[in-house]
Design an enzyme around this catalytic site. Structure first.
Site, mmCIF file in Angstrom:
data_model
loop_
_atom_site.group_PDB
_atom_site.id
_atom_site.type_symbol
_atom_site.label_atom_id
_atom_site.label_comp_id
_atom_site.label_asym_id
_atom_site.label_seq_id
_atom_site.Cartn_x
_atom_site.Cartn_y
_atom_site.Cartn_z
ATOM 1 N N THR A 163 20.728 58.718 70.067
ATOM 2 C CA THR A 163 21.200 57.801 71.096
ATOM 3 C C THR A 163 19.998 57.346 71.925
ATOM 4 O O THR A 163 18.925 57.939 71.839
ATOM 5 C CB THR A 163 22.222 58.482 72.038
ATOM 6 O OG1 THR A 163 21.536 59.487 72.777
ATOM 7 C CG2 THR A 163 23.362 59.111 71.269
ATOM 8 N N TYR B 291 26.913 66.047 86.210
ATOM 9 C CA TYR B 291 27.397 65.667 84.882
ATOM 10 C C TYR B 291 28.525 66.598 84.436
ATOM 11 O O TYR B 291 29.605 66.152 84.039
ATOM 12 C CB TYR B 291 26.236 65.710 83.883
ATOM 13 C CG TYR B 291 26.638 65.313 82.482
ATOM 14 C CD1 TYR B 291 26.804 63.973 82.142
ATOM 15 C CD2 TYR B 291 26.853 66.279 81.497
ATOM 16 C CE1 TYR B 291 27.182 63.603 80.863
ATOM 17 C CE2 TYR B 291 27.235 65.916 80.215
ATOM 18 C CZ TYR B 291 27.395 64.576 79.902
ATOM 19 O OH TYR B 291 27.780 64.222 78.641
ATOM 20 N N ASP C 295 30.296 46.117 83.892
ATOM 21 C CA ASP C 295 29.955 47.371 84.558
ATOM 22 C C ASP C 295 31.279 48.091 84.806
ATOM 23 O O ASP C 295 32.091 47.643 85.612
ATOM 24 C CB ASP C 295 29.244 47.045 85.882
ATOM 25 C CG ASP C 295 28.933 48.294 86.685
ATOM 26 O OD1 ASP C 295 29.314 49.408 86.245
ATOM 27 O OD2 ASP C 295 28.310 48.161 87.763
#
Ligand code: ZN
Length: 657
Positions: free
Chosen positions: A590, A554, A460
């Site tokens: 993706t 984002y 992670d």
């Protein structure tokens, strides 16, 4: 020594050659008999040629094939009549021999016959098996080796003093054999080299090999030279990545090209490297001529512990297909380092080479330690070792050298590597010859590819301790870091600022921005030591120059990452590290984009899926591989003098242009 013959399996092989394949594979399955292209086998078969003449053909192992996996096509068919005439010559140079063997095969496309072909031909038996069995080599390479061999085998074996493999050895064997052969003869021992067995059937020859090597093993057992001391050493937890990277940099500088370095800190390797007598033991030369060629003692990096290095000059194309580049082959850099803390470090241009060196030396360690228990290890004299180094055949192999891959000897780390753009980056880098470490939170990463040049680690990237641990593992495996591809990131469902929860904002910033700061900070000292300069590629986003509504977190995270990269370019430029960004848009192959999501987005714009995918100025579809190949190229020489560049991969966007 286990006899692996099985009547049922053997019954499936009906021809002489098929049985030759079967028992060759049995030999190849035992690494104490045969290791990485070592050893060879043959069978003599009568065949009728196209013009109706009967010929005796020797099927002998061809180069590039391993006994463990050999097939019928791996045996080179050579005309016996010519081989027997060659055996009568007074002199035959190695290049002449190679030419004669190749031009007297019955199949033009067959692999090159083994350098031990004439020897196989001159032994008057249908099946001939040859191995470099560890137990036999242990005894031939120990104090009073010859006397011990005579004691073990008596008249059962013809004994041949050491001569380099090739024509001279074939002649010497033929001469000794003719003089010493008796009814009892079961095989031949080649001092400092290995053993031959033979028989009229595949089974007889194989059984003899197992029986004869078994006798050597029993001898070691009854002379208290079998059981090795139990290793107590364990690998240290302290960080070694800085030191390993430095060592790799020093070795690469000596080689003149980047090299991979792989540390084996298993208890047996650490225990060997920590022996009090390691200075003597490690410097006595190779176990057999095709293993190690030159030994040298080098203090490296001024560490208080001296490192003992062995320069491997064995060329691996026997096993790996093609010759490496000439420069790397002829360089004076060590191919192996023994260190009490780092264990057994193998060095090579490709991960495959480091694996081979590791396998060979793990066996050599056992041979040396057992021979020491038997009174002392005695390798070949230095003059013979030197001969092998300048051996005509090896030189001939060198001249065939192919061009090395773009990133040969270099290491890349990719985050978010289990799928999408990250996975495509792994593939693009492997294709260009890099060793690649892939990090991903998805456990599938560990099984993504089963190949020596890939290491998949579950990690992670938001967990600082896990990231540091992953870098430590990466460097222990490949020796350092040259290229860093920062790809991992998340793209949450659309949410306008008016409704944006703090937790979501922080999560996006944490993964897309904070984790990359940690990675860059921790990778910086490693990238600084990259032999051909460090490179970083940031997988940014179209949202940096052209943000979208509903994507505040984002867009902000990617814009901040972009600014971070620009500052890194300023700070790290003088260290030779360059950092460039890619801004992809609308990459639909993706995990993010399921057919469902695609359909709903397309419907929203009143477009078909196909039209939606090409909703850009050039009307082209952008795939993960387009982004990945550009990312890999940005690590290459085309971008050698470019840093802080930002390149769109989006088919043209009117908001960006
Ligand atoms: Zn051999």
């Amino acid at each position: 020594m286990q006899n692996r013959w099985n009547d049922q399996d053997a019954a499936r092989h009906t021809t002489d050659l098929a049985l030759r394949v079967y028992t060759s594979r049995l030999l190849g399955q035992d690494t104490t008999l045969v290791l990485h292209g070592g050893g060879n086998t043959s069978v003599k078969v009568a065949e009728t040629n196209l013009v109706g003449e009967e010929e005796e053909i020797l099927y002998v192992k061809g180069s590039g094939w391993d006994l463990e996996t050999i097939e019928e096509a791996g045996f080179a068919p050579v005309r016996m009549a010519h081989l027997l005439k060659l055996a009568q010559l007074k002199r035959l140079t190695d290049p002449q021999m190679v030419n004669e063997l190749k031009t007297n095969m019955t199949q033009a496309a067959a692999p090159a016959p083994s350098v031990e072909t004439i020897l196989h031909a001159s032994l008057p038996y249908k099946y001939v098996d040859h191995t470099h069995a560890d137990a036999v080599v242990t005894i031939t390479n120990s104090q009073n080796g010859l006397a011990r061999i005579q004691e073990i085998y008596g008249e059962d074996m013809v004994i041949i003093p050491y001569v380099m493999p090739g024509f001279d050895l074939a002649q010497l064997c033929a001469k000794h054999f003719a003089a010493d052969v008796t009814e009892k003869t079961m095989g031949m021992i080649l001092m400092n080299h290995g053993i031959f067995s033979f028989g009229e059937t595949a089974k007889a020859s194989y059984d003899r090999m197992i029986e004869l090597v078994g006798r050597a093993e029993d001898y070691l057992k009854t002379h208290d030279a079998w059981r090795l001391p139990t290793p107590k050493a364990t690998a240290t937890d302290k960080p070694l990545r800085g030191e390993i990277s430095q060592l790799r940099q020093a070795i690469s500088a000596t080689a003149g090209v980047p090299m991979l370095l792989s540390c084996d800190m298993s208890p047996t390797c650490l225990a060997f490297a920590q022996r009090d007598d390691i200075a003597t033991l490690s410097q006595q030369g190779p176990a057999t001529p095709d293993h190690v060629i030159r030994t040298k003692r080098l203090p490296l990096l001024g560490r208080n512990v001296e490192r003992y290095t062995i320069a491997y000059r064995r060329y691996f194309e026997e096993h790996a297909g093609q010759a490496e580049d000439k420069k790397a082959m002829l360089d004076p850099a060590p191919r192996m380092v023994l260190d009490p803390e780092l264990g057994l470090c193998s060095i090579g241009r490709r991960a495959k080479d480091t694996t081979i060196i590791n396998d060979i030396y793990r066996h050599t360690q056992e041979i040396i330690q057992r021979a020491t228990l038997l009174g002392g290890y005695q390798a070949l004299p230095a003059s013979d070792i030197f001969d092998v180094e300048y051996w005509d055949l090896e030189q001939a192999k060198l001249r065939k050298g192919s061009k090395p891959a773009q990133f040969s000897g270099e290491v890349a780390l990719v985050t978010g590597a289990a799928s999408g753009i990250g996975k495509a980056c792994v593939e693009a880098l492997l294709e260009r010859g890099a060793a690649v470490v892939g990090l991903d939170i998805d456990r599938d990463i560990e099984q993504l590819y089963q190949r020596p040049d890939f290491l998949g680690l579950t990690c992670d990237v938001a967990d600082e301790t896990a990231v540091i641990q992953a870098l430590e593992s990466a460097v222990r495996r490949f020796g350092g870091l040259d290229m860093l591809i920062l790809n991992a990131g998340i793209f949450p469902a659309g949410c306008r600022i008016g409704e944006l929860p703090t937790a979501q904002w922080r999560k996006v910033i944490n993964i897309n921005l904070d984790s990359n700061l940690i990675l860059m900070r921790e990778c910086y000292p490693l990238l600084k030591l990259a032999p051909a300069s460090g490179r970083v590629v940031i997988i940014g986003s179209k949202n940096v120059p052209a943000p979208g509504p509903g994507a505040a977190a984002y867009s902000a995270s990617k814009a901040a990452l972009n600014q971070l990269a620009r500052v890194a370019a300023l700070e790290w430029g003088s260290d030779g590290i360059r950092i460039n960004s890619l801004h992809p848009d609308a990459v639909f192959d993706t995990a993010l984009w399921t057919d469902e999501v695609l359909q709903s987005r397309a419907t929203h714009y009143n477009l078909t899926i196909k039209e939606y995918k090409r909703k850009n100025i050039m009307q082209v579809e952008i795939c993960s591989h387009d982004v990945a190949h550009l990312a890999a190229e940005m690590c290459g020489s085309l971008f050698a003098k470019t840093t802080a560049a930002q390149i769109p991969v989006d088919g043209g966007n009117d908001r960006v242009i």
